[in-house]
Design an enzyme around this catalytic site. Structure first.
Site, PDB file in Angstrom:
ATOM      1  N   SER A 141       0.858  -1.186   0.000  1.00 29.70           N
ATOM      2  CA  SER A 141       0.000   0.000   0.000  1.00 29.70           C
ATOM      3  C   SER A 141       0.894   1.235   0.000  1.00 29.70           C
ATOM      4  CB  SER A 141      -0.856  -0.027   1.269  1.00 29.70           C
ATOM      5  OG  SER A 141      -1.382   1.252   1.541  1.00 29.70           O
ATOM      6  N   TYR A 154      -1.359  -0.737  10.594  1.00 27.28           N
ATOM      7  CA  TYR A 154      -1.333  -1.067   9.157  1.00 27.28           C
ATOM      8  C   TYR A 154      -0.073  -0.510   8.507  1.00 27.28           C
ATOM      9  CZ  TYR A 154      -3.269  -1.338   4.361  1.00 27.28           C
ATOM     10  OH  TYR A 154      -3.500  -1.605   3.030  1.00 27.28           O
TER      11      TYR A 154
HETATM   12  N1  NAD Z   1      -8.716  -1.760  -0.097  1.00 28.38           N
HETATM   13  C1  NAD Z   1      -7.829  -0.781  -0.261  1.00 28.38           C
HETATM   14  O1  NAD Z   1      -8.181   0.423  -0.405  1.00 28.38           O
HETATM   15  C2  NAD Z   1      -6.366  -1.114  -0.288  1.00 28.38           C
HETATM   16  C3  NAD Z   1      -5.459  -0.077  -0.552  1.00 28.38           C
HETATM   17  C4  NAD Z   1      -4.106  -0.374  -0.586  1.00 28.38           C
HETATM   18  C5  NAD Z   1      -3.683  -1.672  -0.364  1.00 28.38           C
HETATM   19  N2  NAD Z   1      -4.585  -2.660  -0.110  1.00 28.38           N
HETATM   20  C6  NAD Z   1      -4.079  -4.006   0.147  1.00 28.38           C
HETATM   21  O2  NAD Z   1      -4.653  -4.886  -0.796  1.00 28.38           O
HETATM   22  C7  NAD Z   1      -4.768  -6.194  -0.221  1.00 28.38           C
HETATM   23  C8  NAD Z   1      -6.173  -6.718  -0.438  1.00 28.38           C
HETATM   24  O3  NAD Z   1      -7.079  -5.806   0.140  1.00 28.38           O
HETATM   25  P1  NAD Z   1      -8.660  -5.970  -0.064  1.00 28.38           P
HETATM   26  O4  NAD Z   1      -9.244  -4.605  -0.138  1.00 28.38           O
HETATM   27  O5  NAD Z   1      -8.915  -6.958  -1.143  1.00 28.38           O
HETATM   28  O6  NAD Z   1      -9.032  -6.590   1.378  1.00 28.38           O
HETATM   29  P2  NAD Z   1     -10.194  -7.628   1.783  1.00 28.38           P
HETATM   30  O7  NAD Z   1     -10.346  -7.495   3.268  1.00 28.38           O
HETATM   31  O8  NAD Z   1     -11.410  -7.438   0.947  1.00 28.38           O
HETATM   32  O9  NAD Z   1      -9.550  -9.041   1.427  1.00 28.38           O
HETATM   33  C9  NAD Z   1      -8.521  -9.570   2.202  1.00 28.38           C
HETATM   34  C10 NAD Z   1      -8.608 -11.074   2.135  1.00 28.38           C
HETATM   35  O10 NAD Z   1      -7.597 -11.596   3.001  1.00 28.38           O
HETATM   36  C11 NAD Z   1      -8.166 -12.664   3.731  1.00 28.38           C
HETATM   37  N3  NAD Z   1      -7.435 -12.851   4.993  1.00 28.38           N
HETATM   38  C12 NAD Z   1      -7.478 -12.055   6.089  1.00 28.38           C
HETATM   39  N4  NAD Z   1      -6.745 -12.584   7.054  1.00 28.38           N
HETATM   40  C13 NAD Z   1      -6.210 -13.731   6.572  1.00 28.38           C
HETATM   41  C14 NAD Z   1      -5.362 -14.724   7.114  1.00 28.38           C
HETATM   42  N5  NAD Z   1      -4.911 -14.663   8.380  1.00 28.38           N
HETATM   43  N6  NAD Z   1      -5.016 -15.770   6.327  1.00 28.38           N
HETATM   44  C15 NAD Z   1      -5.478 -15.863   5.064  1.00 28.38           C
HETATM   45  N7  NAD Z   1      -6.297 -14.961   4.500  1.00 28.38           N
HETATM   46  C16 NAD Z   1      -6.654 -13.898   5.249  1.00 28.38           C
HETATM   47  C17 NAD Z   1      -9.605 -12.252   3.964  1.00 28.38           C
HETATM   48  O11 NAD Z   1     -10.432 -13.361   4.303  1.00 28.38           O
HETATM   49  C18 NAD Z   1      -9.956 -11.628   2.624  1.00 28.38           C
HETATM   50  O12 NAD Z   1     -10.457 -12.589   1.718  1.00 28.38           O
HETATM   51  C19 NAD Z   1      -4.382  -6.044   1.253  1.00 28.38           C
HETATM   52  O13 NAD Z   1      -3.059  -6.457   1.438  1.00 28.38           O
HETATM   53  C20 NAD Z   1      -4.493  -4.559   1.492  1.00 28.38           C
HETATM   54  O14 NAD Z   1      -3.643  -4.122   2.530  1.00 28.38           O
HETATM   55  C21 NAD Z   1      -5.918  -2.406  -0.075  1.00 28.38           C
END
Ligand code: NAD
Length: 259
Positions: A141, A154
């Protein structure tokens, strides 16, 4: 032999999109998530679209060493090799530092950082065993390059991911395995971002329905990050065209972060 990609956190949102995109690009995909039903559903959708056997759904708690070891064994039994690991699992808990609970800080470190370490360790062993010049990609991120207000856990974990990526890149270079972090801007429509809107509204003194525009206005290219933007960059860094790149933290932020 078809290439195999493992997507940790592939059960929903970005991870699900990347799993489908990797399948579309020709990979067999192991979709792994703590939510087994979601992982199986995403894998099932890929199999219906691209043919039975293209994907498998697996349960894993990426923060649990034994669970990750068992996942690597299960994926190895199922697919026989691994060419790419995508670590997309993540969690965000927001609070001002004076109210930040230790268990929330610890959970951030566990899911965003420790899980990445465990998965990279176990899947790189398979790549080395098979002489595969594999690819490891962490979904990071912009909060891994600049601090994020009320997101201490985070941001600390994502900064740690950059150091881990660079260290993995050094450890694995001799095997031809490359390692990168993708530094995303805000995925404005994602459940993760949407769930934080009340806290962001509070911290910024805005109404909740003004928060998205506030974040768009911070981006020189004037839009949020799309899942497709991430897939485009991911497919480049998993390809042979990126074989001379490793240890990079690549911004996908519409110009919001430039170093
Ligand atoms: N959503 C945003 O705005 C954003 C921005 C920048 C970076 N990101 C990064 O993108 C990635 C995905 O984000 P997202 O928005 O799809 O999040 P999300 O919460 O929708 O999906 C995350 C997934 O990870 C799984 N997960 C959580 N804990 C886990 C564990 N212990 N073991 C295995 N699986 C696990 C969850 O069940 C879920 O399916 C993350 O690393 C997040 O930090 C997201």
């Amino acid at each position: 032999m078809e290439q195999v990609a493992v997507v940790i956190g592939g059960g929903q949102t970005l991870g699900a999109f990347l799993s489908e995109g990797l399948a579309d690009a020709g990979y067999k995909v192991a979709v792994a998530d703590i939510n087994e039903a979601n992982a199986r559903q995403v894998a099932g959708g890929i199999n219906r679209r691209y043919g039975e056997g293209r994907a498998g759904g697996f349960q894993v708690d990426a923060t649990d060493e034994q669970s990750v070891v068992a996942l690597a064994e299960a994926v190895d039994r199922h697919f026989g090799q691994v060419n790419a690991l995508v670590y997309s699992a993540g969690i965000a808990r927001a609070a001002p530092i004076t109210h930040f609970q230790l268990n929330d800080f610890d959970l951030s470190l566990q899911v965003n950082l420790v899980g990445y370490f465990l998965c990279a360790r176990e899947f790189s062993k398979l790549m080395i065993r098979d002489g595969v010049a594999g690819r490891i990609i962490q979904i990071n991120s912009k909060s891994g390059k600049v601090g994020s207000k009320h997101n201490a856990g985070y941001s600390a974990a994502k900064f740690g991911g950059v150091g881990l990526t660079q260290s993995l890149a050094l450890d694995l270079a001799e095997y031809g395995i490359t390692v990168h972090s993708l530094m995303l801007g805000n995925l404005l429509k994602s459940p993760m971002f949407q769930s934080l809107i009340p806290q962001y509204a509070d911290k910024l003194g805005l109404k909740p329905d003004q928060v998205e525009q506030y974040y768009v206005d911070k981006v020189p290219l004037k839009r949020g990050c799309d899942y497709q933007d991430v897939l485009n960059v991911l497919l480049f860094y998993t390809s042979d065209k990126a074989s001379y790149c490793t240890g990079q933290s690549i911004n996908i932020t519409g110009g919001q972060v430039m170093f």
